[in-house]
Design an enzyme around this catalytic site. Structure first.
Site, short mmCIF file in Angstrom:
data_model
loop_
_atom_site.label_atom_id
_atom_site.label_comp_id
_atom_site.label_asym_id
_atom_site.label_seq_id
_atom_site.Cartn_x
_atom_site.Cartn_y
_atom_site.Cartn_z
N CYS C 99 0.46 -1.07 -0.38
CA CYS C 99 -0.11 -0.09 -0.12
C CYS C 99 0.48 0.83 0.01
CB CYS C 99 -0.89 -0.26 1.20
SG CYS C 99 -1.61 1.45 1.08
N CYS C 102 -0.78 4.57 2.32
CA CYS C 102 -0.74 4.20 3.48
C CYS C 102 0.19 3.35 4.01
CB CYS C 102 -2.07 4.48 4.55
SG CYS C 102 -3.68 3.36 3.51
N SER C 103 -0.85 2.19 4.99
CA SER C 103 -0.68 0.86 4.77
C SER C 103 -1.78 -0.25 4.99
CB SER C 103 -0.11 0.69 6.31
OG SER C 103 1.58 1.00 6.32
N CYS C 104 -2.74 -0.18 3.82
CA CYS C 104 -3.47 -0.86 4.23
C CYS C 104 -3.27 -2.61 4.41
CB CYS C 104 -4.80 -0.97 3.03
SG CYS C 104 -5.06 1.22 2.62
#
Lengths: 99, 106, 193
Positions: C99, C102-104
């Site tokens: 991701c 962000c950090s999905c």
């Protein structure tokens, strides 16, 4: 203003709009910078979701089609191995038919 | 924007392909599961979302608003805390003064 | 490296929690309960799904059609979770999930993301130099394999369904699940018998 039906079927060649809303003020967008203006192919429609650009500001948000779109690595970066690809979720209002 | 104009710089959080990290190794052994601080922030985020006070997109917007120098120096859950506490002030759920130390108040 | 939160952040968390408690919105018990619930999500859930898909054609089809439903069938409550998408590797095709914005991460079936997944280096490089990133895991793909990097930008959360390794004929699902680690489900490693 609400459209659930995807406009681009699988296999459609599209272009990501070369738009830069972040230069115009506070915003929240889910279209990565590295894809703006790039051409790709619709892998498949992924359903319809509420527009995060409005949800991020707790505004009323229309439900819009989301797609999985495939890009060639080499076209994006001018490097990498032929055949390698990037697959990205993009909302319909960021896409236009490729010329 | 004309076709031949250079594109503006990406936003702070929008780092896919960013050359500045080109030579930074990824550390596969760096698991670092969240510590007690991270787990509490994560739990608050979920509880506030369950109460309809915050969406994931608002969380992201709050994280993206953190200035670049701080974005890269704050830990992941510190960024989340900045975002969700700021959102709750924005919505009037908590007061800004509640978040400032008593010693910092005039 | 992950680092400890600053004293300012620790103080902010204390004041924020106190303010939420004072307005009756969140109690200590609710926080503890939420942490306990989140802690129960674990990569073994994703591993069990993959192993079942390798041994059950109907489940394999369901997993690709509706990952969330496939997770529900393994007893995971997906209510309120983002939809789960499953990406099937095939001979000649390997998926890697990142991701960049962000950090999905598919937390419902993999738990908390590891630190490296959230790092700027992984987020910046995986999408541009996936083979260089895989090399840091010591992962080499079979000759002629194309990489498909999946940038998780929006509403889905993505998990990789790797191809079943050779030499596992006759294995039951429990034994197969032992081959499927968190890194395999993100795509930075391949399962090996």
């Amino acid at each position: 203003m609400t459209s659930f039906a995807p406009q681009f079927p699988s296999g459609t060649r599209i272009r990501v709009k070369a738009d830069y809303p972040e230069t115009r003020g506070p915003c929240h967008i889910r279209t990565p910078h590295y894809l703006r203006g790039q051409e790709g192919v619709v892998e498949r429609p992924l359903g319809a979701f509420r527009n995060p650009e409005d949800l991020a500001f707790a505004r009323p948000a229309a439900t819009i089609p989301l797609y999985h779109v495939r890009f060639d690595q080499q076209g994006l970066w001018n490097e990498g191995q032929p055949g390698d690809t990037v697959l990205v979720e993009l909302y319909e209002h960021w896409l236009e038919p490729a010329a | 924007m004309p076709e031949d104009a250079p594109s503006p710089d990406p936003a702070t959080h929008d780092i896919g392909g960013a050359p500045r990290f080109r030579c930074t190794p990824v550390e596969p052994d760096d698991e670092a599961p969240p510590d007690a601080f991270g787990k509490r922030v994560d739990a608050l985020r979920q509880l506030l979302a369950q109460r309809g006070l915050m969406s994931v997109d608002e969380l992201r917007r709050g994280v993206e608003a953190i200035p670049e120098a701080e974005y890269h120096s704050l830990g992941y859950y510190e960024r989340w805390l900045r975002s969700i506490s700021g959102l709750m002030v924005e919505k009037g759920v908590v007061q800004r003064d509640d978040l400032l130390g008593k010693d910092l108040q005039p | 490296m992950a680092h400890a939160p600053s004293p300012e952040s620790v103080a902010l968390l204390e004041r924020f929690t106190a303010a939420l408690a004072a307005s009756g919105l969140v109690t200590e018990d609710q926080i503890a309960e939420q942490i306990a619930r989140t802690d129960r999500a674990d990569p073994r859930i994703g591993a069990a799904m993959v192993a079942r898909a390798w041994t059950d054609a109907d489940y394999h089809a369901l997993m690709l059609r509706d990952g969330s439903q496939a997770a529900e069938e393994m007893g995971v409550s997906m209510a309120g979770a983002p939809p789960l998408g499953v990406l099937a590797d095939a001979p000649g095709l390997h998926h890697l999930v990142v991701c960049t914005l962000c950090s999905c991460y598919p937390r419902a079936v993999l738990g908390y993301p590891p630190h490296w997944y959230k790092s700027a280096a992984y987020r910046a490089r995986a999408v541009r130099d996936p083979r260089g990133v895989l090399a840091e895991w010591g992962t080499t793909l079979p000759e002629g394999t194309q990489i498909r990097v999946v940038d998780s930008t929006a509403d889905y959360r993505w998990m990789v369904l790797p191809t079943r390794p050779a030499g596992t004929e006759g294995w039951d699902a429990a034994r197969l699940a032992g081959l499927v680690t968190r890194d395999v489900l993100v795509g930075t490693r391949l399962p090996t018998a």
